[in-house]
Design an enzyme around this catalytic site. Structure first.
Site, PDB file in Angstrom:
ATOM      1  N   ASP A  99      -5.398  10.472  -4.714  1.00  0.00           N
ATOM      2  CA  ASP A  99      -4.948  11.853  -4.874  1.00  0.00           C
ATOM      3  C   ASP A  99      -6.032  12.671  -5.578  1.00  0.00           C
ATOM      4  O   ASP A  99      -6.576  12.248  -6.600  1.00  0.00           O
ATOM      5  CB  ASP A  99      -3.654  11.882  -5.694  1.00  0.00           C
ATOM      6  CG  ASP A  99      -2.935  13.210  -5.605  1.00  0.00           C
ATOM      7  OD1 ASP A  99      -3.581  14.257  -5.854  1.00  0.00           O
ATOM      8  OD2 ASP A  99      -1.733  13.230  -5.297  1.00  0.00           O
ATOM      9  N   GLU A 122      11.967  -1.279   7.461  1.00  0.00           N
ATOM     10  CA  GLU A 122      12.711  -0.184   6.835  1.00  0.00           C
ATOM     11  C   GLU A 122      12.032   1.159   7.081  1.00  0.00           C
ATOM     12  O   GLU A 122      10.814   1.299   6.960  1.00  0.00           O
ATOM     13  CB  GLU A 122      12.835  -0.373   5.320  1.00  0.00           C
ATOM     14  CG  GLU A 122      13.622   0.783   4.688  1.00  0.00           C
ATOM     15  CD  GLU A 122      13.602   0.822   3.171  1.00  0.00           C
ATOM     16  OE1 GLU A 122      14.217   1.749   2.608  1.00  0.00           O
ATOM     17  OE2 GLU A 122      12.968  -0.050   2.552  1.00  0.00           O
ATOM     18  N   ASP A 140      -3.513   4.650  -2.048  1.00  0.00           N
ATOM     19  CA  ASP A 140      -3.232   6.079  -2.188  1.00  0.00           C
ATOM     20  C   ASP A 140      -4.265   6.683  -3.138  1.00  0.00           C
ATOM     21  O   ASP A 140      -4.453   6.195  -4.252  1.00  0.00           O
ATOM     22  CB  ASP A 140      -1.811   6.263  -2.740  1.00  0.00           C
ATOM     23  CG  ASP A 140      -1.423   7.725  -2.891  1.00  0.00           C
ATOM     24  OD1 ASP A 140      -2.156   8.601  -2.390  1.00  0.00           O
ATOM     25  OD2 ASP A 140      -0.380   8.003  -3.509  1.00  0.00           O
TER      26      ASP A 140
END
Length: 410
Positions: free
Chosen positions: A108, A43, A106
């Site tokens: 941040d 996808e 991830d």
């Protein structure tokens, strides 16, 4: 001068057509398999202006993907999972589900705001980047040492964070439960934003290997010591009371010694002299610190002081879902114009966020790159298709990417 996002509609078509590294990109996502057996079940999501999301895109091969990318020119490109059916036909199948996906992480910078004093929110400076340097070094070490993952790519998000892609087959085949178990094991921030450096019952002082290894990586190259002075962590006396497991005797010792050791440099040496067994071996009696011997959980103060500030603060939810979408390498951050570039972990300290390749600067290189090619007298070079991403500002980052791709399919 900061990037003017008004330029995006004119910059994106030039960038995608000439600079997006479509060949190594599709080679990566094929993992050595035929297009029709694998790549067509991946996808992709295109995010357009005004945050319009086009999901469940899938393509048979490199040509079809590049045609869609260069005609749609999305502001952002997300990569999803490999499904049991082609995503574009997802509504035709009642058993449609994700079956494979890279293990991703991830990190941040805004999650470091409680300990980041130089900047806040989305602002990033060279002092800030040291948080990412140590987070990457620590997690990269753990992924190899604890799980033997070999194919690891770290990508600057384009603004204030980094993403990690693990491409090993055993990582791609993990189910959601296994992904959650790995992310939970790697996450030391369990309660109230406090880093847990011990495990077991409340009175136990067992330090697990993951904590000891992270501590050793953090102190290895002197980056953390620079951060102490950059962020002013020892300028005031807050450090004396921050560790909730410290005994009153331990706090009194720290408070008393801090009146003698007043500069940040002196206090850092004092803390290491009190709590770092290896560092204590280098001390002499005249230093005055060998008379102090910390007991119980007090001994873990330095572990907490270091890892509370620099241990990777993971967004665990990103890692746990097989079907989670994540920003693609080499797409553009629409607000900063920065390219999401793969990093060289061995040289991550040298990466300067302010000098990250920016889309307007990259596309402006095209005319000079084409002129250089026109002046090349080598006929073989002229006859080969010109790949602009192999030249100019993006070239070293494409090289980082290709090394990762090779590790994925070797």
């Amino acid at each position: 001068m900061s990037y003017n996002s008004i330029r995006l509609p004119q910059d994106l078509p030039i960038y995608y057509k000439n600079f997006f590294p479509v060949k190594p990109f599709t080679k990566w996502l094929r993992y050595g398999q035929n297009n029709g057996d694998y790549f067509n079940r991946r996808e992709f999501a295109f995010i357009l202006a005004d945050d319009v999301h086009i999901r469940y895109r899938s393509y048979n091969d490199e040509h079809a993907f590049f045609k869609a990318l260069s005609s749609t020119n999305p502001e952002k490109l997300d990569i999803g999972a490999v499904y049991n059916h082609e995503p574009i036909n997802n509504k035709r199948h009642t058993d449609y589900q994700a079956v494979e996906r890279e293990l991703v992480f991830d990190i941040d910078l805004t999650d470091y705001d409680p300990v980041r004093n130089c900047c806040k929110d989305a602002t990033v400076c060279p002092k800030c980047w040291k948080f990412m340097v140590l987070a990457v070094k620590i997690l990269d070490f753990q992924l190899e040492d604890m799980f033997d993952f070999k194919a690891r790519m770290w990508v600057f998000s384009g603004r204030r964070g980094v993403h990690c892609w693990v491409g090993d087959k055993k990582a791609r085949m993990l189910n959601n439960y296994q992904r959650s178990a790995i992310a939970t094991r790697l996450n030391l921030f369990k309660k109230n934003g406090q880093c847990e450096v011990t495990e077991g019952r409340a009175k136990m002082t067992k330090v697990p290997p993951i904590v000891r290894d992270a501590f050793n990586v953090a102190l290895k190259d002197g980056v953390f010591e620079k951060m102490i002075y950059d962020q002013g962590w020892l300028d005031k006396e807050d450090f004396i009371t921050e560790y909730k497991f410290m005994s009153e005797v331990g706090r009194d010792d720290l408070r008393s010694l801090s009146e003698t050791y007043k500069t940040p440099q002196e206090r850092w040496n004092m803390i290491r002299g009190l709590f770092d067994d290896d560092y204590r071996k280098s001390l002499s009696p005249k230093d005055g610190l060998l008379d102090f011997k910390m007991q119980g959980r007090d001994r873990n103060y330095l572990l907490y002081f270091v890892l509370q500030r620099c241990y990777p603060r993971l967004d665990v939810n990103v890692s746990t879902g097989t079907n989670h979408l994540l920003k693609s390498p080499f797409c553009i951050h629409p607000k900063t114009g920065n390219v999401a570039v793969p990093l060289n972990v061995g040289k991550i300290e040298e990466f300067d966020v302010s000098k990250c390749p920016r889309i307007d600067h990259v596309v402006e290189e095209l005319s000079s790159l084409l002129a250089e090619r026109g002046n090349d007298e080598n006929e073989d070079s002229k006859n080969r298709k010109f790949l602009a991403y192999k030249h100019g500002a993006l070239a070293p980052y494409v090289e980082n990417f290709e090394k990762f791709v090779s590790a994925c399919i070797s």
